[in-house]
Design an enzyme around this catalytic site. Sequence first.
Site, mmCIF file in Angstrom:
data_model
loop_
_atom_site.group_PDB
_atom_site.id
_atom_site.type_symbol
_atom_site.label_atom_id
_atom_site.label_comp_id
_atom_site.label_asym_id
_atom_site.label_seq_id
_atom_site.Cartn_x
_atom_site.Cartn_y
_atom_site.Cartn_z
ATOM 1 C CD GLU A 514 -2.636 -1.291 -0.020
ATOM 2 O OE1 GLU A 514 -3.069 -0.326 -0.840
ATOM 3 O OE2 GLU A 514 -3.308 -2.504 -0.344
ATOM 4 C CG ASP A 578 2.299 -7.677 -5.417
ATOM 5 O OD1 ASP A 578 1.837 -7.169 -4.609
ATOM 6 O OD2 ASP A 578 1.979 -8.265 -6.380
#
Length: 676
Positions: A514, A578
């Site tokens: 995030e 990621d």
Amino acid sequence: MNRKYLSLVLPGMLALSVAASAQQKTKFIDQANMDLSVKPGDDFYRYASGTWIKNNPVPAKETRWGSFNVLRDFNINAVKDLLHEASMKKNAPAGSIEKRVGDFYAAGMDSLTIEKLGYTPIKEDLARINKISDLTGVINEAATMRTSGLGSPFFGFYVGQDRKNVNKNVPQLSQGGTSLPDRDYYLKTDARSLKVQEAYKTYITTLFKLTGTPEAEAAKNAETIFNFEKALAEAQMSRVEMRDPQKTYNKFVVADFNRLTPALNWQALLPKMKVSGQDTILVNVPKFFSALNSQLSSTPVKDLKTYLQWNVLKNSAAYLSSPFVRANFAFTQVLTGQKVQTPRWQRMSSITDGNIGELLGQLYVKKYFKPEAKARMQELVENLRKAYAIRIKNLDWMSDATKEKALAKLQAFNTKIGYPDKWKNYEGLTIGRTSFFQNLRNADTWGYNEMVSQLGKPVDRTRWGMTPPTVNAYYSPVMNEIVFPAGILQFPFFDPKADDAVNYGGIGAVIGHEMSHGFDDSGSQYDKDGNLRNWWTAEDLTKFKAKTKALGEQFDAYTILDTIHVNGKLTMGENIGDLGGLNAAYEAFKMTKQGRSNEKIDGFTPDQRFFLSWAQVWRGNILPETAAQFILTDPHSPGEYRTIGAPVNMDAWYRAFNVQPGDKLYKKPEDRIRIW
């Protein structure tokens, strides 16, 4: 009805700083789930999870099944228990949370009343549309439908922050008007797309027949609607183009936008949409509205009425009597491959959460969210922030000037964990115990009114974009905030007894993910205050784009169902998330006692456990129809490729599993992509 379902994308695991020696009754990394006959350097996904994947097929009521779905299944059952308990409290005081939540759920479970009503709840709406005689009547009715919980015909509309002036809320128009999950379903002619198109026409025909339309006329309506929506689809920008926040930022004075789309007459239409006193509007795709204007001007009023009736039908079908629900599910089956209808209690639990989630959320948090989970999560977020700062400072491709701005943005991240500090109370929302469909309309109407009421008010930074029971997390670029609902912070992914390797490889990587959205190809265009404003030097931006291009090419090469390629541009933001997130989590893990040791647990080193934890988050099975749909619509890469996409670019993964040249996943050190 614009139903808001749980968004189920980003699973993870939580905990921190538990000494490795404090193990070890639970096997957090269990060899029984792995396939040790596979070399990790050849197929890390199957090495880490092969036996689990083989032993856990997709249940008939699901479209995919993975570690994360296990948590989701626990969660929806927890919600069901809360709702059932609330609905049984006959003496709950009027206006209490239990009474309102219980009545909403009870009405949804009252299938006898729902069956008896058939399509009575929408008869008046269909009849009203039938009486329309001109284009003005069509456009006025579309506004009525939008403000009263009957759908969003022709285009999308919302009130949100101005991306270039985030302290102000503004009305915003977006392309829309179509029903299939993506514009490509209308435009492509491959076998899979044609099958969906035919099923869609059958669905339209069925719903019209169920409301008394003769079969030939119903079939003709299906052609009319499909062709009208196809024309709108042709004018829509692709999902990849829509990822560019500059391209989709187009501010108009309302009077000027009127000249571009005279058939819509925004000066008259906006007040009917309950928007007043606004002289400017943001439009994401102006060419779409030009095309819509042409379609409205050239399409017979009779056909536009048919389209409006279809919007009523499609937004209501899942909430009417069983013939409508069955037709809705038959179409869902073609799109997703789901074998049996989701049980009623599960659908009603999700619908309750989607409509009054901050009432339900108060009950959920009270029972299932522990204060110590929030404290641990806050500590873990700060550890990730420290690790991210170290990584930014050590970047060899970025200038000091841009690093300074990146670090300022990182420090400015606001974090929300668990649940809102200020709950919505849904004041004025009427909920009846025997009026399911009306409850849905009331909730949609309340939500719409609450949204437009934000115009002219200061931006409310306490608002949440997800409900507490949601199993997910998100980053908001305009708020510059990372948000973790209570739903993701619990068993089986949250266990305070787990070692740091497991926790940092799980929820630690999700937190890092995030954070990385603030620095992905889209989020990196927003500054520390959330404004869409460039803060990069030209040279650094060029280097960044070259790195993201290489990552896009890596994912473009991955395929599912033998021939369908992952779209590296559509999934770019999530892939950067990621890669950045896993690197930051690893950096933070190496600061822990376990991260600095080589002590094995259950036969695996700390570094191996870190990467295996990451892998088991993404293990899962998915139905082929759903997999094909997600390639078009989902900005996340398939779990199999999320498992390997970041590790193959990390030297630590090669060292942990002794991956060597000749292994199928091996990338030369100079080819490994390093961004954040």
